[in-house]
Design an enzyme around this catalytic site. Structure first.
Site, PDB file in Angstrom:
ATOM      1  N   PRO A   2       0.780  -1.279  -0.215  1.00 33.67           N
ATOM      2  CG  PRO A   2      -0.058  -1.265   2.337  1.00 33.67           C
ATOM      3  CD  PRO A   2       1.080  -1.493   1.406  1.00 33.67           C
ATOM      4  CD  GLU A   3       2.314   3.538  -4.328  1.00 32.64           C
ATOM      5  OE1 GLU A   3       2.295   4.759  -4.486  1.00 32.64           O
ATOM      6  OE2 GLU A   3       2.800   2.580  -5.123  1.00 32.64           O
ATOM      7  NE  ARG A  19       7.228  -9.904  -0.328  1.00 31.41           N
ATOM      8  CZ  ARG A  19       7.609  -9.309  -1.371  1.00 31.41           C
ATOM      9  NH1 ARG A  19       6.658  -8.665  -2.235  1.00 31.41           N
ATOM     10  NH2 ARG A  19       8.745  -8.853  -1.724  1.00 31.41           N
ATOM     11  NE  ARG A  61      17.897  15.049  -0.927  1.00 31.18           N
ATOM     12  CZ  ARG A  61      17.877  13.735  -0.290  1.00 31.18           C
ATOM     13  NH1 ARG A  61      18.125  12.591  -0.812  1.00 31.18           N
ATOM     14  NH2 ARG A  61      17.132  13.850   0.691  1.00 31.18           N
TER      15      ARG A  61
END
Length: 263
Positions: free
Chosen positions: A2-3, A106, A143
């Site tokens: 899930p995000e 998992r 960045r």
DNA sequence: TCAAATGTTTGATC
DNA sequence: GGATCAAACATTTG
């Protein structure tokens, strides 16, 4: 799994059931998701009252009358309301009004009780729905690496994962390999807006169900039907008709339109 | 049998 | 010290 939109959907559906409830019994069987001490989590939760359920990025906090329950769904975690426990049930909370399960095939997720908020929580970046453009842009400029892996970095912003990074970049017409710090202010603005729009629209559709994501009531999301690039390698771009490409970037499958998206 | 999967952490290297 | 990258974690599915 899930995000942000999926986690938000789960939080909303769970909160409606558990807010104000007391945990009368806690069974926690997985040492892995509790990082070693499942007994501590079971003890801490027993008898506690759930005052609120909150989300920050992909992290979920159950605020208790004493301490908190930290939940991260990882890749395959699920919070399920009033369903039968199965092979992958890692925790089972009996409340005064129902049963809340934590399932995780998992076991990359976490389900852990803390008396005080742990330090690692503060290392998480601002929530993707709350960060200001000024903050986003000023940190973006520092960045040097490609934009896609940066969007997945939860210390940069919290909540964007592999699906929504690809979808937001497509929407902003930015190539996943574009150098983050080299994006013009205008293109950064485009990206910022695309992230917010994509996440909010996905929440309206109750998230994306690619394989087995479901909310606390077992309902699938609907946003996967609106994906433009994620999981569509080899298919036609819905904007220009070019063939959607899949590459690996930052160890993650990355989908984009080679014609629409510029570096 | 191999590749891939909605994610994070850790340790090495630049 | 920070950013970046690969490996590791555990299991299923195509």
């Amino acid at each position: 799994m899930p995000e942000l939109p999926e986690v938000e959907t789960v939080v909303r559906s769970v909160a409606a059931h558990v807010t104000g409830a007391q945990i009368t019994h806690a069974e926690v069987s997985s040492r892995r998701v509790t990082r070693g001490d499942h007994e501590k989590t079971a003890r801490g939760l027993t008898g506690a009252i759930i005052e609120a359920v909150r989300r920050h990025g992909k992290q979920i906090f159950f605020e208790l009358d004493s301490g908190l329950l930290y939940v991260h769904l990882g890749m395959t975690g699920k919070l399920l309301w009033n369903t039968e426990p199965g092979k992958y049930t890692r925790a089972e909370l009996t409340l005064d009004r129902g049963v809340l399960l934590y399932d995780d095939v998992r076991q990359f997720g976490r389900f852990e009780y803390f008396r005080e908020a742990p330090a690692f929580i503060s290392t998480s970046g601002p929530d993707a729905l709350s960060v200001s453009f000024e903050d986003f842009f000023s940190r973006l400029r520092e960045r040097r690496g490609p934009i896609k892996p940066l969007l997945l970095n939860q210390r940069f912003i919290g909540g964007v994962g592999n699906i929504y990074a690809d979808e937001a970049l497509f929407s902003a017409r930015i190539h996943p390999r574009a150098k983050a710090g080299r994006l013009s202010k205008q293109r950064a603005q485009e990206l910022y807006g695309s992230i917010l729009r994509t996440l909010k629209l996905a929440i309206e559709h109750r998230g994306s169900s690619i394989s087995d994501y479901v909310d606390a009531s077992g309902e699938r999301g609907g946003y996967q039907l609106l994906h433009c690039v994620y999981g569509r390698a080899g298919e036609a771009c819905c904007r220009c008709g070019a063939v959607i490409r899949r590459i690996v970037l930052g160890q993650r499958g990355t989908h984009y339109c080679p014609r629409c998206q510029r570096t």
